[in-house]
Design a protein around this motif. Structure first.
Motif, short mmCIF file in Angstrom:
data_model
loop_
_atom_site.label_atom_id
_atom_site.label_comp_id
_atom_site.label_asym_id
_atom_site.label_seq_id
_atom_site.Cartn_x
_atom_site.Cartn_y
_atom_site.Cartn_z
N PHE A 114 0.83 -1.22 0.00
CA PHE A 114 0.00 0.00 0.00
C PHE A 114 0.86 1.27 0.00
O PHE A 114 0.34 2.37 0.18
N GLN A 115 2.17 1.13 -0.20
CA GLN A 115 3.04 2.30 -0.31
C GLN A 115 2.58 3.14 -1.51
O GLN A 115 2.49 2.64 -2.63
N GLY A 116 2.30 4.41 -1.31
CA GLY A 116 1.87 5.25 -2.42
C GLY A 116 0.43 5.08 -2.82
O GLY A 116 -0.03 5.74 -3.76
N LEU A 117 -0.30 4.17 -2.16
CA LEU A 117 -1.73 3.96 -2.41
C LEU A 117 -1.98 3.64 -3.87
O LEU A 117 -1.32 2.77 -4.44
N CYS A 118 -2.89 4.34 -4.52
CA CYS A 118 -3.34 3.95 -5.86
C CYS A 118 -2.55 4.59 -7.00
O CYS A 118 -2.83 4.32 -8.17
N LEU A 119 -1.57 5.43 -6.70
CA LEU A 119 -0.79 6.06 -7.76
C LEU A 119 -0.04 4.99 -8.56
O LEU A 119 0.70 4.18 -7.99
N ASN A 120 -0.20 5.01 -9.90
CA ASN A 120 0.38 3.91 -10.71
C ASN A 120 0.72 4.39 -12.11
O ASN A 120 0.50 3.67 -13.09
N LEU A 121 1.28 5.58 -12.25
CA LEU A 121 1.65 6.06 -13.57
C LEU A 121 2.92 5.38 -14.06
O LEU A 121 3.12 5.24 -15.27
N ASN A 122 3.80 4.98 -13.11
CA ASN A 122 5.03 4.27 -13.45
C ASN A 122 5.23 3.20 -12.39
O ASN A 122 5.59 3.50 -11.25
N CYS A 123 4.99 1.95 -12.74
CA CYS A 123 4.99 0.89 -11.73
C CYS A 123 6.38 0.64 -11.15
O CYS A 123 6.51 0.00 -10.11
N GLN A 124 7.44 1.14 -11.82
CA GLN A 124 8.79 0.97 -11.28
C GLN A 124 9.14 2.05 -10.25
O GLN A 124 10.06 1.86 -9.45
N LEU A 125 8.41 3.17 -10.30
CA LEU A 125 8.71 4.29 -9.41
C LEU A 125 7.59 4.60 -8.43
O LEU A 125 7.83 5.20 -7.39
N ASN A 126 6.35 4.23 -8.75
CA ASN A 126 5.21 4.52 -7.89
C ASN A 126 4.89 3.32 -7.01
O ASN A 126 5.33 2.19 -7.26
N GLY A 127 4.10 3.58 -5.97
CA GLY A 127 3.66 2.50 -5.09
C GLY A 127 4.82 1.77 -4.45
O GLY A 127 5.77 2.38 -3.96
N ASP A 128 4.76 0.45 -4.46
CA ASP A 128 5.83 -0.35 -3.86
C ASP A 128 6.97 -0.61 -4.83
O ASP A 128 7.89 -1.37 -4.53
N ARG A 129 6.90 -0.01 -6.05
CA ARG A 129 7.96 -0.10 -7.07
C ARG A 129 8.12 -1.53 -7.61
O ARG A 129 9.17 -1.88 -8.14
#
Length: 715
Positions: A216-231
């Motif tokens: 749940f790191q970064g919640l729903c942000l997912n524009l770049n899956c390598q840099l957003n959220g849990d990476r």
């Protein structure tokens, strides 16, 4: 529903049954607490390095981590048996392999295994379990260093796990360091012992240790899956730090722009070891790859070292250090000169291994004896050196000065130590010392001085053993002097001359003259008056500055002298004064010319002699006499044939025939001024005119009952 921040993990409230089964992690709390801009940049660089690495390389190799478990206890149930620790690692290894009874259809085999170390840092056999009795078994997450300093093995070559009774922060049961903490004093895992077996907490914290974030790191942000959220690209975006089985989760799976996300539509959240759930748990393939990448690329010393069966290889480290102690404080600097070591730990007086690094600075507050231990670890094992010392510790930073600086106060503007101008500083040194040398040059045990400027003073004194003591803290204070008293004139003025006194820098003050206050004068930075007193008068000003200091300026003593006598000049037929004066009166042989009182010009002056009288500040002032000659005066008067010679004359003017001795004489210059006079000249010797400058003169004499005059030239 609005997503909740992952930082709320320490405060989520749940029902007792659920809370008892699912422990909560404080890794995010510690990470955010320590996340400086520099650390953030380093962490981003590390993850970029992992992204750039070919994923899945060495995927089939079994990677084994040597683990040392430190049981921190108070002889209670938290002091678990070795068998419990061994069972916990067996369960963790099964979870890491997605093996029964913890297998899940969504899980992946990591080929990462934990082993209890069989060789300690010194190359000696070990069970991989240590025990320390300490009250630190109950602690706050923000006091983690107190727990980890109790005992720590080489953090580059061992995974240190500390088992404690309780983490007192609400909702936190364990926490871990991240790869960016590798080799530091906080590197490792801490967890409550009650969650050691039959629970996924150890595997959860191991995920952080090997570079995984919460899902749940970064919640729903997912524009770049390598840099957003849990990476991690194959874990769907997660809006909640609590997962109910089948939760639909976020709806941003398809927003990724990298092309690396495997999701073509919205999917429910996955049960994951890096989330909080009671559902069956697993790691995704991306998480497995990330953990293996961290082990191979970052924490490779865990794999290259020893602990799981093999012993140290290569030359053993040699621990040594250089010591530099201060002469005036108890500060001692230790610098490692060890050979063959890349992890250096310091322990002062058995308080714990708090400091890692090549240098240690300690401010001892007692002379000891003290013991500092250096533990040096490296690929070839470990070595220690024990340093015993008794540092010189002065009782205060100002020693050997004992007293005299108690009256210092903070300046209202700068906060720096301050004394009032004119204060008496009386410093007293330790009388038991044998010799003294102040920076002022004084050699006595006391130093007394009147403070008139800012100062900084140190004392070096020698004791009976020949040891020199110098105060480390300078005895210093700023001093604000009074404003300077500036006058628009020198200290001698003429009667009724305007005098302007001013303070620089300007400050409103009370003005004084002589021994008393100038009554009726407002508080100002200046004082104006006319000089009228023919005796010395001291002037000064006094005021209280913003620090509360009562200040007096220097004294300006003013002396008034009579006015310079006015000078009469003949301008045509008029007589003109070069300056005015008080009570100006014109006089001639006939008396006062009242009609010209106060005037500086006497018009159409008739032949005769004139002078001026003034009366200023109670003192009479006279001008020189100026005589107006008749325009038709002959070269000499008619009579019995008196003549003056030689003409031109040098030093003495003579007359033939010789006048009687009672004949008075005077000489008038071309401007009508009387420049020489003698009521009883010695005619027999001639008139001494040698001091007269060259020019045309008139000799006037009174003889035979008449006034006679002669013109003559002085060469």
């Amino acid at each position: 529903m609005r997503p909740r921040s992952p930082l709320l993990i320490a405060f989520v409230l749940m029902g007792p049954s659920v809370r008892a089964q699912v422990p909560f992690c404080g890794a995010d709390v510690l990470r955010e607490h320590a996340l400086t801009p520099e650390r953030h940049a380093a962490e981003d660089a590390l993850y970029q390095r992992l992204i750039d690495r070919a994923p899945g390389r060495d995927r089939n190799d079994l990677l084994t981590l040597p683990v040392v478990v430190h049981v921190i206890h108070r002889n209670g149930p938290e002091n678990v048996a070795d068998s419990v620790v061994q069972l916990a690692l067996e369960q963790a290894n099964a979870r890491l392999q997605n093996a029964a009874p913890y297998d899940d259809a969504t899980g992946h085999v990591s080929d990462i295994q934990l082993c209890l170390a069989t060789v300690d840092p010194f190359g000696l056999p070990t069970t991989g379990i240590t025990r320390r009795e300490s009250p630190r078994t109950v602690h706050s997450i923000f006091d983690q260093l107190d727990v980890k300093a109790t005992v720590r093995w080489d953090p580059l070559r061992y995974l240190n796990v500390w088992l404690v009774d309780s983490v007192t922060d609400q909702g936190i049961d364990g926490y871990s360091s991240f790869p960016s903490d590798m080799g530091t004093a906080v590197d490792g895992i801490v967890m409550e012992v009650r969650y050691l077996v039959n629970n996924a907490l150890l595997v959860h914290e191991l995920g952080h240790y090997l570079g995984l974030f919460h899902t749940f790191q970064g919640l729903c942000l997912n524009l770049n899956c390598q840099l957003n959220g849990d990476r991690i690209c194959d874990t769907p975006p997660d809006w909640s730090n609590w997962f109910s089985c089948g939760d639909p989760g976020c709806t941003t799976e398809t927003q990724d722009t990298t092309g690396l996300s495997p999701f073509t539509g919205d999917v429910p959240e996955l049960p994951n070891y890096m989330d909080y759930t009671t559902c069956p748990l697993s790691y995704s393939q991306g998480q497995v790859d990330r953990m293996r990448e961290v082990l191979i690329e970052v924490r490779s010393a865990l794999l290259e070292g020893y602990g799981c069966g093999a012993g140290p290889t290569g030359a053993s480290p040699v621990a040594s250090c250089v010591i530099d102690s201060s002469e005036c404080t108890g500060r001692v600097a230790f610098t490692s000169s060890s050979v063959g070591a890349d992890v250096l730990q310091w322990n002062v007086d058995s308080t714990g291994w708090y400091t890692l690094g090549a240098e240690l600075v300690v401010d001892f507050d007692t002379p000891g004896p003290h013991v500092v231990t250096l533990l040096a670890s490296g690929p070839g094992g470990a070595d220690t050196v024990r340093i015993e010392l008794e540092p010189r510790v002065p009782p205060t930073p100002w020693y050997p000065v004992l007293s005299g600086f108690e009256g210092f106060f903070p300046d209202i503007y700068t906060g720096a130590p301050t004394l009032c101008y004119g204060a008496v500083l009386d410093l007293v040194a330790d009388p038991l010392l044998t010799s003294f040398l102040w920076t002022t040059g004084a050699t006595t045990s006391t130093l007394t001085m009147v403070v008139d400027s800012s100062f900084a003073i140190r004392l070096t004194a020698v004791d009976s053993n020949g040891l020199a003591w110098t105060n480390c803290a300078w005895i210093e204070a700023g001093v604000r002097p009074p404003s300077a008293l500036i006058a628009n004139t020198n200290d001698t003025v003429y009667c009724n001359q305007p005098v302007h006194l001013e303070l620089l820098p300007p400050v409103n003050a009370q003005w004084y003259i002589g021994g008393g206050m100038i009554m009726g004068h407002p508080l100002t930075y200046y004082y104006d008056h006319l000089s009228t007193h023919f005796f010395p008068l001291p002037y000064w000003a006094g005021y209280t500055d913003p620090n509360g200091c009562v200040l007096h300026t220097d004294t300006f003593t003013l002396v008034t002298v009579p006015t310079v006598p006015p000078v009469i000049t003949q301008v045509g037929s008029d007589l003109v004064l070069d300056t005015g004066c008080m009570n100006l009166s014109w006089y001639t042989a006939g008396g006062s010319l009242n009609q010209y009182f106060g005037q500086t010009t006497l018009p159409d002056a008739a032949p005769g002699c004139y002078w001026v009288f003034c009366h200023e500040c109670g003192v009479p002032v006279y001008s020189d006499t100026l005589c107006v000659l008749p325009t038709d005066a002959p070269a000499h008067a008619s009579g019995p044939g008196y003549q003056v010679f030689p003409v031109p004359v040098g030093d003495r003017l003579r007359m033939m025939p010789r006048p009687t001795s009672s004949a008075s004489a005077e000489v008038i210059d071309a401007a009508g001024r009387r420049v020489w006079r003698d009521p009883t000249p010695l005619w027999s010797e001639g008139l001494d005119v040698g001091d007269l400058p060259p020019g045309l003169y008139l000799l006037r004499a009174w003889m035979d009952g008449a006034e006679r005059s002669w013109r003559f030239v002085k060469d």
